[in-house]
Design a protein around this motif. Structure first.
Motif, PDB file in Angstrom:
ATOM      1  N   LYS A 173      50.343  29.021  28.305  1.00  0.00           N
ATOM      2  CA  LYS A 173      49.696  27.930  27.576  1.00  0.00           C
ATOM      3  C   LYS A 173      50.482  27.552  26.325  1.00  0.00           C
ATOM      4  O   LYS A 173      50.746  26.366  26.069  1.00  0.00           O
ATOM      5  N   ASP A 174      50.880  28.540  25.550  1.00  0.00           N
ATOM      6  CA  ASP A 174      51.593  28.253  24.291  1.00  0.00           C
ATOM      7  C   ASP A 174      52.934  27.584  24.568  1.00  0.00           C
ATOM      8  O   ASP A 174      53.340  26.666  23.835  1.00  0.00           O
ATOM      9  N   LEU A 202      52.328  23.878  25.300  1.00  0.00           N
ATOM     10  CA  LEU A 202      52.006  23.111  24.094  1.00  0.00           C
ATOM     11  C   LEU A 202      53.246  22.892  23.241  1.00  0.00           C
ATOM     12  O   LEU A 202      53.444  21.805  22.673  1.00  0.00           O
ATOM     13  N   SER A 203      54.082  23.924  23.159  1.00  0.00           N
ATOM     14  CA  SER A 203      55.319  23.804  22.388  1.00  0.00           C
ATOM     15  C   SER A 203      56.247  22.770  23.021  1.00  0.00           C
ATOM     16  O   SER A 203      56.822  21.922  22.328  1.00  0.00           O
ATOM     17  N   LYS A 234      55.361  20.294  24.974  1.00  0.00           N
ATOM     18  CA  LYS A 234      54.723  18.981  24.828  1.00  0.00           C
ATOM     19  C   LYS A 234      55.040  18.387  23.460  1.00  0.00           C
ATOM     20  O   LYS A 234      55.385  17.198  23.335  1.00  0.00           O
ATOM     21  N   THR A 278      47.902  20.063  29.054  1.00  0.00           N
ATOM     22  CA  THR A 278      48.450  19.819  27.707  1.00  0.00           C
ATOM     23  C   THR A 278      47.372  19.722  26.633  1.00  0.00           C
ATOM     24  O   THR A 278      47.681  19.402  25.488  1.00  0.00           O
ATOM     25  N   SER A 279      46.107  19.990  26.991  1.00  0.00           N
ATOM     26  CA  SER A 279      45.065  19.978  25.954  1.00  0.00           C
ATOM     27  C   SER A 279      45.241  21.205  25.066  1.00  0.00           C
ATOM     28  O   SER A 279      45.967  22.145  25.394  1.00  0.00           O
ATOM     29  N   GLN A 280      44.553  21.221  23.953  1.00  0.00           N
ATOM     30  CA  GLN A 280      44.646  22.339  23.014  1.00  0.00           C
ATOM     31  C   GLN A 280      43.834  23.548  23.474  1.00  0.00           C
ATOM     32  O   GLN A 280      43.871  24.598  22.834  1.00  0.00           O
ATOM     33  N   TYR A 285      39.834  18.823  27.579  1.00  0.00           N
ATOM     34  CA  TYR A 285      40.459  19.881  28.384  1.00  0.00           C
ATOM     35  C   TYR A 285      40.749  19.368  29.804  1.00  0.00           C
ATOM     36  O   TYR A 285      41.851  19.550  30.323  1.00  0.00           O
ATOM     37  N   GLY A 290      43.571  16.950  29.982  1.00  0.00           N
ATOM     38  CA  GLY A 290      44.887  17.535  29.731  1.00  0.00           C
ATOM     39  C   GLY A 290      45.615  17.994  30.983  1.00  0.00           C
ATOM     40  O   GLY A 290      46.815  18.273  30.936  1.00  0.00           O
TER      41      GLY A 290
END
Length: 710
Positions: free
Chosen positions: A48-49, A52-53, A55, A81-83, A105, A108
């Motif tokens: 997940k991290d 996001l990075s 993205k 790509t949601s938080q 969510y 994303g």
């Protein structure tokens, strides 16, 4: 945790959280998509991290096409790509905040997952879940650490497996069990028959094992036109890859499927995405295979399917123009000299049309051709008269020598039906030893009982049962459970047998009154004059030869200047003729005999040589439609149609003939006939013992009844 335990776990979530919010039959609208979402979420958690990075970097660099890079970051064929992870959402307390965050969510997810969510129509359920304040509880339940819905195993800190992963077919089994329960609560039938893994494995072996030694390194296409959750395709892929590897070959397998049920389509596409096969997932197409074929120009190496049987395809038929106007080249072909040979079956059952669809996609140019395994119920073996769509499909298959074998499966082997089922195995590259033959295998007694029923499934094919069936198929030897027949053994001629119309005429006052009335209604009063004139000369009858009667009426009509048209002749026949078995046959047509014609042969087909008006003639009799009958003459009948007719028909109806223009070819396959085992008759001693026992039991009964009556 077993598949059944996981099904129970998910069912309990529905019962705990959704009770009083949805009726039980509607639990599926929430539970099925949430199961898929949790399955996707569990796979994405570790990366997940990184997603996001990636993205953030792509957005900063202004990169528009981000899909490939984000898939690379997630290590999968999809991403989010949601938080949020689902774990992050479980702690949200405020309803409106949870709604907004949960929708963010869902939004994303990558585009390929969006299609899955759209087919579930899951977003429509969010307002109801929020209003009832149960969405948070629902998410929390799905995060239970004792259950793994991911295809990947959950590991201990030391790297050992704590919870095994759920493969595609195991997940499909769980979905099927859930759907079955939901429908039971709603008093509905599932409608489709999910194929258990044991049956799928057997089907895969049946299409791959015969050519295992001939598989070469390369690319192979596998297709299922009724793919459901996609389990049949993935098991086929696993089997083919393993066989190729065992033979030192490297193969690339591409899967293609089509499904008309939104939920099961969504599940199949989601699981291919989960397997990391994003491109393959695009080969899963939504829509009706029959009326909207997604692969009209594709040909496939291997095809497996369990089409719906006993289910109407009327809607599809209407979309394609109806039975009269349908011109789809899969279902209206050229065969047996007929340029519009129809494979269109009754609209109440489309399983044979699905088979025709597979056959239309066979490869004709490759060395291995195509191999097919398809599940059918018993009606595909024999339903449909000669010339019907069902019979035509059987004829097309067998006359092209594509049918290798049919295997009768045990009863109650499927989850949703206990009826008899059969696997058809077909190939357009039969081995030399199989050419011109069909093998029937009775595997109905080869199974292991389940300790607990799964729906209607109370047995399974154990590994040794599968091996036994495959060996019977591969060895292709005859015994009491395996029989081999020439293709012709299943074909027959449907012959129409005619008998002559025999009419007498009685010109009584009552009959003449009725005749005058009929002529008046038809506007043919002139005919009455001709008949009455004839009656004055020949009397009222009875006239037992209608042909002679007609000749006399025509003579009388000529004298009166009345022309006897065909319409007037029919009026005489219908209004004055009375059927009488002792009357002479009515002649429809008389012609001059051809030189060298075989009078005896012609009589079999309704051409009788006789003298008419002092001249030799060949006459054809008017058939009596009420006496018309049909006979089925097997292709293997010694002497063919004529020998059968002389032996079975003429001794009972010496005036019968065959209307050759109505002879139709049909095909049917009867397992019962070939594998029937008659029960041995009881001995006279056993019967006598039973009678004496009954006499003893009833002794004094009549006396008790009489005494009680007083």
């Amino acid at each position: 945790m077993s598949n059944l335990n996981i099904s129970n776990f998910i069912w309990n979530i529905a019962d705990d959280v959704l009770r009083d919010v949805y009726v039980r039959g509607k639990y599926r609208d929430v539970i099925l998509p949430m199961t898929v979402i949790r399955r996707l979420d569990a796979v994405l958690e570790p990366t997940k991290d990184a997603v996001l990075s990636m993205k953030a970097r792509l957005d900063k660099a202004g990169v528009a096409n981000q899909h490939a890079a984000l898939c690379q970051a997630s290590g999968e064929a999809f991403y989010n790509t949601s938080q949020f992870r689902l774990r992050d959402l479980a702690a949200r307390a405020r309803r409106q905040q949870l709604k907004a965050d949960f929708e963010a969510y869902l939004d994303g997810f990558s585009p390929n997952v969006q299609e899955v969510l759209d087919k579930f129509k899951f977003r429509n359920q969010i307002p109801t879940l929020i209003e009832a304040d149960v969405l948070g509880f629902l998410i929390e339940k799905f995060l239970d650490p004792s259950v793994n819905l991911s295809p990947k195993p959950v590991l201990h800190t030391d790297g050992t497996v704590r919870l095994p992963g759920l493969d595609n077919h195991s997940m499909g089994t769980i979905f099927e069990e859930l759907i079955r329960r939901f429908n039971e609560e709603n008093n509905e039938e599932a409608g489709e028959h999910f194929t258990p893994r044991d049956v799928v494995e057997l089907m895969a072996y049946l299409i791959f094992m015969p050519i295992a030694d001939d598989i070469q390194s390369g690319t192979y296409l596998v297709y299922d036109g009724a793919c459901g959750t996609g389990g049949m395709l993935t098991v086929a892929e696993e089997t083919l890859v393993k066989l190729a590897t065992d033979h030192g070959k490297e193969v690339s397998v591409h899967l293609y499927g089509q499904e008309s049920q939104p939920e099961t389509f969504a599940i199949s596409k989601a699981d291919l995405i989960l397997k990391g096969e994003g491109v393959e997932a695009e080969n899963m197409r939504f829509g009706s295979t029959l009326s909207s074929d997604a692969f009209p120009s594709r040909e496939f190496d291997f095809m497996l399917s369990n089409p719906p049987y006993g289910k109407s395809w009327k809607t599809d038929l209407e979309r394609m123009g109806g039975k009269k106007d349908l011109r789809d080249p899969r279902f209206v072909i050229e065969h047996g000299g007929d340029p519009e040979y129809s494979l269109i079956t009754r609209s109440s059952d489309g399983q044979m049309v699905f088979l025709a669809n597979l056959l239309s996609k066979m490869k004709s140019a490759s060395p291995l051709g195509s191999r097919i395994a398809e599940v059918h119920n018993g009606s595909s073996l024999f339903t449909g008269d000669a010339g019907s769509g069902e019979s035509n499909v059987r004829r097309w298959v067998i006359e092209n020598d594509w049918l290798e074998a049919i295997i009768a499966l045990p009863l109650n082997i499927f989850y949703n039906t206990g009826i008899a089922t059969y696997i058809w195995v077909l190939s357009n590259r039969k081995s030399e030893s199989r050419r011109g033959k069909v093998q029937l295998i009775d595997a109905t007694s080869w199974f292991k009982p389940l300790r607990k029923n799964l729906g209607k499934k109370n047995c399974e094919l154990a590994p040794d049962d599968i091996i036994r069936i495959c060996e019977a198929f591969l060895q292709s030897k005859e015994d009491e459970t395996s029989k081999i027949f020439p293709n012709e053994a299943f074909g027959y001629w449907k012959v129409t047998v005619e008998r002559p119309l025999r009419l007498k005429v009685e010109l009584t006052d009552a009959r003449l009154r009725a005749f005058r009335k009929a002529c008046a209604e038809a506007g043919e009063q002139d005919v009455v004059r001709a008949v009455e004139s004839m009656a004055e000369v020949s009397g009222p009858g009875p006239h037992m030869d209608f042909n002679a009667f007609m000749a006399e009426v025509e003579d009388a009509a000529s004298d009166l200047g009345v022309r006897m048209t065909a319409k007037r002749q029919k009026l005489l026949m219908s209004a004055l003729g009375q059927k009488d078995a002792s009357a002479e046959p009515v002649i429809r047509k008389a012609s001059k005999p051809k030189a060298g014609a075989d009078a005896g042969h012609g009589a079999l087909y309704g051409s009788y040589h006789m003298t008419v008006g002092g001249k030799a003639a060949v006459v054809e009799y008017e058939p009596d439609t009420e006496l018309r009958d049909t006979e089925q003459v097997p292709f293997l009948e010694d002497g063919g149609i004529e020998a059968f007719f002389r032996r079975e028909v003429l001794p009972h109806a010496s005036d019968a003939w065959i209307d050759e223009s109505k002879t139709v070819i049909g095909y049917e396959i009867s397992f019962t006939r070939h594998f029937y085992k008659p029960q041995p008759l009881r001995t006279l001693d056993e019967i006598e013992a039973d009678i004496r026992a009954l006499e003893k039991e009833t002794e004094g009964l009549l006396e008790d009844v009489l005494v009680g009556g007083h």
